[in-house]
Write an enzyme that holds these catalytic residues in place. Structure first.
Site, mmCIF file in Angstrom:
data_model
loop_
_atom_site.group_PDB
_atom_site.id
_atom_site.type_symbol
_atom_site.label_atom_id
_atom_site.label_comp_id
_atom_site.label_asym_id
_atom_site.label_seq_id
_atom_site.Cartn_x
_atom_site.Cartn_y
_atom_site.Cartn_z
ATOM 1 N N HIS A 134 -18.397 25.866 -4.212
ATOM 2 C CA HIS A 134 -19.513 26.023 -3.266
ATOM 3 C C HIS A 134 -20.093 27.417 -3.460
ATOM 4 O O HIS A 134 -19.493 28.422 -3.089
ATOM 5 C CB HIS A 134 -18.998 25.837 -1.842
ATOM 6 N N HIS B 248 -24.724 17.973 0.363
ATOM 7 C CA HIS B 248 -24.191 19.334 0.535
ATOM 8 C C HIS B 248 -22.668 19.279 0.397
ATOM 9 O O HIS B 248 -22.083 20.014 -0.392
ATOM 10 C CB HIS B 248 -24.612 19.864 1.903
#
Length: 1120
Positions: free
Chosen positions: A353, A313
């Site tokens: 992101h 992530h």
């Protein structure tokens, strides 16, 4: 190496993306990753412009980070492609627009035609977590419009995909913050494994249109000061926000293998959990991240030590990265040697992101990594994060590396976490093909290929061609041209506008595609609209002996499908005939009539399978001579092996007659040549084949055939030698019937035909005789009735065929049906009909039905004596003829077919209503004389009768809420009415019946009120619209039509917010995005512009501009 054989596996078959840095395909993203590109930039100037209008907001915006990862031209959207109007598109969140386009691209990447998904249980799960655009629209209260609700709702992101693709499976927007899209992938996998769906469209989207959330995240310390991501770097202090969309197509593994899909990877397992109570709801939890990874591994049934790469992530936050790496180390790094670490990386420094879309982007990167066997390098990494212990079995990929070799398939993990506490994990694996490819380039011959393009809009074809040309001249060169042609031809949806390019190479393709894009196509390019009626079933006709040629089937052997068919029966051919069919075809050798028979049959069954593999099917088959064997295989009556035995064993018997016979094609009708045979006294000759109405084939002894052919040529009758030395279909072959029957006993077990099959061996081409031994004996000796078979097929394709079948069925049950053609309105019609009836010697006629009529729509002021008489004649003169022949009380019943149209006053049907009024009056008169006569005032009958072909009548009925009736319903109404003593009956069918609503009571209340009002009060002068200066319409019909067409086009364009020249007159308005809300606005504009009362269901009953204009022509005529 282990194979992908778990029942819990799901296939990844397609991917699509639209990401910062012009990464508009997974391949472009991959190249960007390999080059360590950082796609961050300043926010586009116009994004926050609306907030600059408020001085207080404007001062605060200056403090909000302006760098991030943005998609260029996010406002661009091909609304027309999805039948969405510009007006509705403007009120759709760009996130909805983006996922529509990327979903389409992902399905094309998967090679799944949209038509194959329409109406299916395909699921849609889309991650979404931002509503910037919705706030912009809905907070501007004076300008709120109806489409803004669904246009800005989270649910619309998933539901629009399902709506526009007509998908019937689960459809849900997923909000789990930054874990949303990986959770969507998890839900898609579950839907497939539970059997709820066979295909799942999953992914996520993010678009940045307001400074609010950026400001929140900045104040929370989540964003970096430079707007970039620095995953795993010591300088990591937050992330750069990113936007875009990523879509993945998942499919049931067994279905994907069966359909020959290009499987990109195997999704082995997924897991979703929550990190519970932590130091704060947005704080990460290492234990929760470990647990969800272990759970995913358990679901996948793989060991953590077999995972060589984890796509992290890695949001670049000071707490997030160290926590996540520690969790990955605990699960995947434990027990690893320093030289075999678990590699990690993150795509965020490349494209930012994407928050709700982040997990799907990481998933795409991981799929490409296991597929290509490359570990991609990490961007924006200078110094490894010193807050991480890098000695615990994990290592960041800093340069391009080959995937480590091992004894198991390449496997990767994918992490995605949401700031609300949702944690998710996925395990993917390289797909390993365990059997032969169902579809491969070997199926397609080398050399010239045909590339197909199509689009719902003509102008998009040129854009497509330019895009395809660029791809062909760059990365497309890596793909075999055969595979490209196959994909474009069989794995794409084919739309209305199409273009085809005949190409020899990639460079040739690029050149021709570019020429088309520049509107200078070469002679090897063709384009146009989809032809009408091209969905009609086709008949496959299999030729007989004489159609062979040297090198026949040589090129077809390059098709894998064709070769497989021939190879499957070649052992039988070798055993029965002593030669290899494959070798004979490869050499292009045809040795003797016996071999020709066999190779002709094999050529035909192989070609049938090639056509089927290309998506071409047949609705019926006809076989000519030996072609009947292949036709029977194609129809499913016999197997390829059975057909091979029939043709080979018969061919061996034919050897007894080789060299003794001959055949000649004669360019004259069968009847003429039969006479020639008789007059020339050549009784050993027979007409063996009735080829066509103008040709036939004669068969017999060689010398006599040659002499006969010479005589005919001398007479000027063209005669051509057939390349055979056997007199096929000649009585001399009768002596082969018994040995052939013995050779086939126990080897042929015929089945029911799967498609219509017409016989050329039986006297009745529609014979249902099974294709057993007896049939093949007849096929050998009987003449070939090709003309009869083709005529039968043509007749059965005619609209009259069902009617003829009904008549034949009635006659088979003992009825006698006789057609008498006379003009019922002529002055001597009664005497003609009486005379013809007497000639038939029928019993007395007991019932009469009058159904004659002529429909001729014409405004009442335009009616001439001739046109009035033409419509009235069959109604009035025709019914009087019947009244004269069958006076009252001389028959058991008389039914007069009248119409309900006169009740409603359909424009243009004054003459027709007058004729029907006479029928009603005649029924009343005959009833008064004690006769059983009734006038049936019908609505439109479905698929039969005059109104069935009149769109105008159907539309007018529809405005009254009335639909057509089936023939069965009509006869039920007729039987019902016959029980009552009435002279008229109105038969209508309310649309309320279809919706299971109560019928209006009384049913025709509006008509009753109108009639009563017209009697009691004079009709009021219709008011003009608010704009009293309505433009007068031209009196000339053509000019009037043009004027109305222009005004309607302007109204439609205004409502849809399109340019007038973009509005197509013949295109259904729904295809341009017109919905029920917009029709209300259109109705208002038309009434205001033209001063005509427009019914609420106008666009339902008149779906295009041309239909509306035709309706207005009648209405505006009435106003004069």
């Amino acid at each position: 190496m282990e194979a992908n054989d778990s029942p819990h596996d799901v296939a990844v078959v397609g991917m699509g993306c639209r990401l910062p840095g012009n990464n508009n395909t997974p391949e472009e993203l991959w190249r960007s990753i390999l080059q360590k590109v950082d796609a961050s930039s300043e926010i586009p100037r116009m994004r926050w412009e609306p907030y600059q209008q408020n001085a207080q907001n404007a001062r605060s915006i200056g403090k909000v980070p302006r760098r991030g990862y943005f998609v260029k031209n996010l406002e661009n959207f091909d609304a027309g492609f999805f039948n969405i109007s510009p007006k509705e598109a403007e009120q759709m969140d760009p996130q909805q627009r983006l996922v529509l386009e990327v979903t389409w691209e992902a399905l094309e990447n998967a090679g799944i035609p949209l038509s194959s998904l329409s109406g299916s249980d395909a699921a849609v799960f889309m991650g979404v977590n931002s509503d910037d655009y919705g706030k912009l629209l809905l907070e501007d209260l004076p300008h709120v419009e109806p489409w803004m609700g669904i246009g800005t709702a989270y649910c619309g992101v998933a539901n629009r995909i399902s709506y526009h693709l007509n998908l019937m499976g689960p459809s849900t927007a997923v909000d789990a913050a930054c874990a949303s899209s990986l959770v969507a992938i998890h839900l898609g996998r579950q839907a497939i494994l539970s059997g709820e769906s066979k295909v799942a469209i999953v992914g996520g989207v993010n678009a940045i249109f307001g400074p609010g959330l950026t400001s929140v995240l900045d104040k929370a310390g989540a964003l970096s000061s430079d707007g970039r991501c620095h995953s795993f770097d010591d300088a990591a202090s937050g992330y750069g926000r990113g936007e875009g969309a990523a879509v993945v197509i998942l499919k049931n593994m067994a279905e994907a293998v069966k359909d020959g899909d290009h499987i990109l990877a195997t999704l082995k397992g997924t897991a979703v959990a929550q990190d519970g109570r932590t130091n704060g709801i947005m704080a990460p939890n290492q234990k929760a991240q470990e647990l969800v990874a272990r759970k995913a591994l358990d679901v996948a049934r793989v060991d953590a030590s077999t995972i060589d790469y984890v796509e992290a992530h890695a949001t670049s936050t000071p707490v997030g990265d160290p926590t996540e790496v520690s969790a990955i180390s605990a699960v995947y790094g434990k027990g690893r040697s320093p030289d075999k670490p678990c590699y990690i990386g993150s795509v965020k420094p490349n494209v930012g992101h994407l928050e709700a879309g982040a997990g799907a982007v990481g998933f795409i990167k991981a799929v490409m990594s296991v597929q290509k066997g490359i570990l991609p390098p990490q961007a924006n990494l200078k110094t490894l994060n010193t807050r991480v212990n890098w000695s615990e079995g994990v290592q960041v990929v800093q340069d391009i590396e080959d995937w480590p070799s091992s004894g198991y398939p390449r496997r990767a993990g994918v992490c995605s976490y949401g700031y609300g506490g949702t944690v998710s994990h996925a395990i993917i694996e390289k797909y390993i093909q365990t059997g032969p490819a169902i579809y491969s380039k070997e199926q397609w011959p080398k050399g010239t290929q045909v590339l197909l393009l199509s689009s719902p809009q003509r102008r998009s074809l040129e854009t497509q061609a330019a895009t395809q040309a660029e791809w062909m001249s760059t990365v497309g060169k890596q793909n075999d041209l055969r595979c490209v042609a196959a994909t474009l031809g069989t794995r794409r949806s084919h739309h209305k506008y199409r273009a085809a390019f005949v190409v020899e190479s990639h460079d040739d393709a690029a050149e021709k595609l570019n020429a088309f894009a520049c509107q200078t196509p070469t002679k090897w390019t063709t384009s146009g609209g989809k032809p009408e009626g091209d969905d009609r079933p086709v008949v496959w006709v299999f030729s007989g002996h004489g159609a062979q040629w040297t090198d026949m089937a040589k090129d077809l052997l390059q098709y894998r499908v064709f070769r497989d068919v021939i190879e499957s029966v070649d052992i039988l051919v070798q055993k029965e005939m002593g030669f290899s069919a494959i070798q004979a075809m490869e050499m292009g050798v045809l040795n003797g009539s016996d071999q020709v028979q066999v190779l002709t049959y094999l050529m035909q069954i192989g070609l049938s399978e090639v056509l089927r593999s290309l998506g071409v099917s047949c609705g019926a088959v006809i076989g000519h001579s030996v072609g009947e064997i292949a036709a029977s295989v194609a129809a499913g009556c016999i197997t390829p092996a059975e057909g091979t035995l029939i043709v080979t064993r018969r061919a061996k018997l034919y050897r007894r007659f080789m060299g003794a016979g001959g055949m000649a094609l004669v360019c004259a009708p069968l009847e003429q040549i039969t006479i020639e045979i008789s007059t020339q006294n050549v009784n050993n000759l027979v007409v063996a084949i009735n080829s066509s109405p103008s040709s036939c084939v004669v068969s017999g002894p060689k010398e006599e055939i040659e002499a006969f052919a010479l005589n005919l040529n001398n007479k000027g009758i063209k005669t051509i030698h057939v390349d055979t030395d056997i007199a096929f279909h000649h009585p001399m072959l009768g002596e082969l019937m018994e040995p052939l029957a013995e050779a086939l006993v126990g080897y042929v077990s015929p089945s029911q035909s799967k498609v219509a099959i017409y016989s050329t061996s039986a006297s009745d081409p529609r014979s249902t005789m099974d294709r057993g031994i007896r049939y093949w004996l007849d096929n050998m000796v009987n003449p070939v009735q090709l003309t009869s078979a083709i005529s039968a097929a043509a007749e059965d394709a005619s609209p009259l065929a069902p009617i003829i079948k009904k008549i034949l069925s009635m006659e088979s049950r003992g009825a006698t049906i006789q057609a008498i053609a006379i003009d019922i309105s002529s002055h001597d019609a009664a005497s003609q009909l009486s005379s013809r009836i007497d000639d038939l010697c029928f019993p007395p006629i007991r019932g009469v039905v009058h159904a004659a009529g002529v429909l001729h729509n014409e405004h009442v002021l335009s009616v001439t004596p001739d046109s009035f008489e033409r419509v009235l004649a069959p109604k009035i003169a025709g019914s009087l003829t019947l009244n004269m022949l069958f006076p009252p009380k001389t028959v058991d019943f008389m039914v007069l077919f009248s119409s309900c149209g006169q009740f409603f006053g359909f424009p243009g049907q004054a003459s027709y209503a007058s004729g029907n009024a006479f029928l009603d009056a005649l029924a009343t008169y005959r009833r008064s004389q004690g006769d059983n006569t009734i006038a049936m005032q019908w609505t439109s009958w479905r698929e039969i009768g005059m109104a069935a072909g009149s769109e105008f009548v159907r539309a007018e009925l529809a405005t009254k809420g009335i639909t057509d009736i089936s023939q069965e319903e009509a006869f039920q109404a007729w039987m019902h009415v016959s029980k009552y003593d009435v002279d008229h009956a109105v038969v209508l069918r309310s649309r309320a019946l279809e919706k299971h609503e109560p019928l209006p009571s009384p049913l025709l209340v509006d008509i009753a009120i109108h009639k009563i009002s017209s009697i009691l009060t004079p009709p009021p002068t219709p008011p003009l619209s608010a704009s009293s200066d309505l433009l007068p319409l031209p009196r000339n019909p053509a000019d009037r039509f043009d004027s109305l067409s222009r005004q309607v086009r302007e109204c439609v364009a205004n409502v849809l917010q399109m340019e007038t020249d973009e509005v197509a007159s013949q295109e259904p308005l729904s295809n341009m995005g017109m919905d029920s809300v917009m029709t209300v606005h259109l109705r208002g504009r038309l009434q205001k512009s033209l001063g005509v009362l427009v019914p609420p269901n106008l666009t339902w009953s008149h779906p295009s501009i041309d239909h509306i204009v035709k309706w207005l022509m009648e209405k505006t005529n009435d106003k004069e």
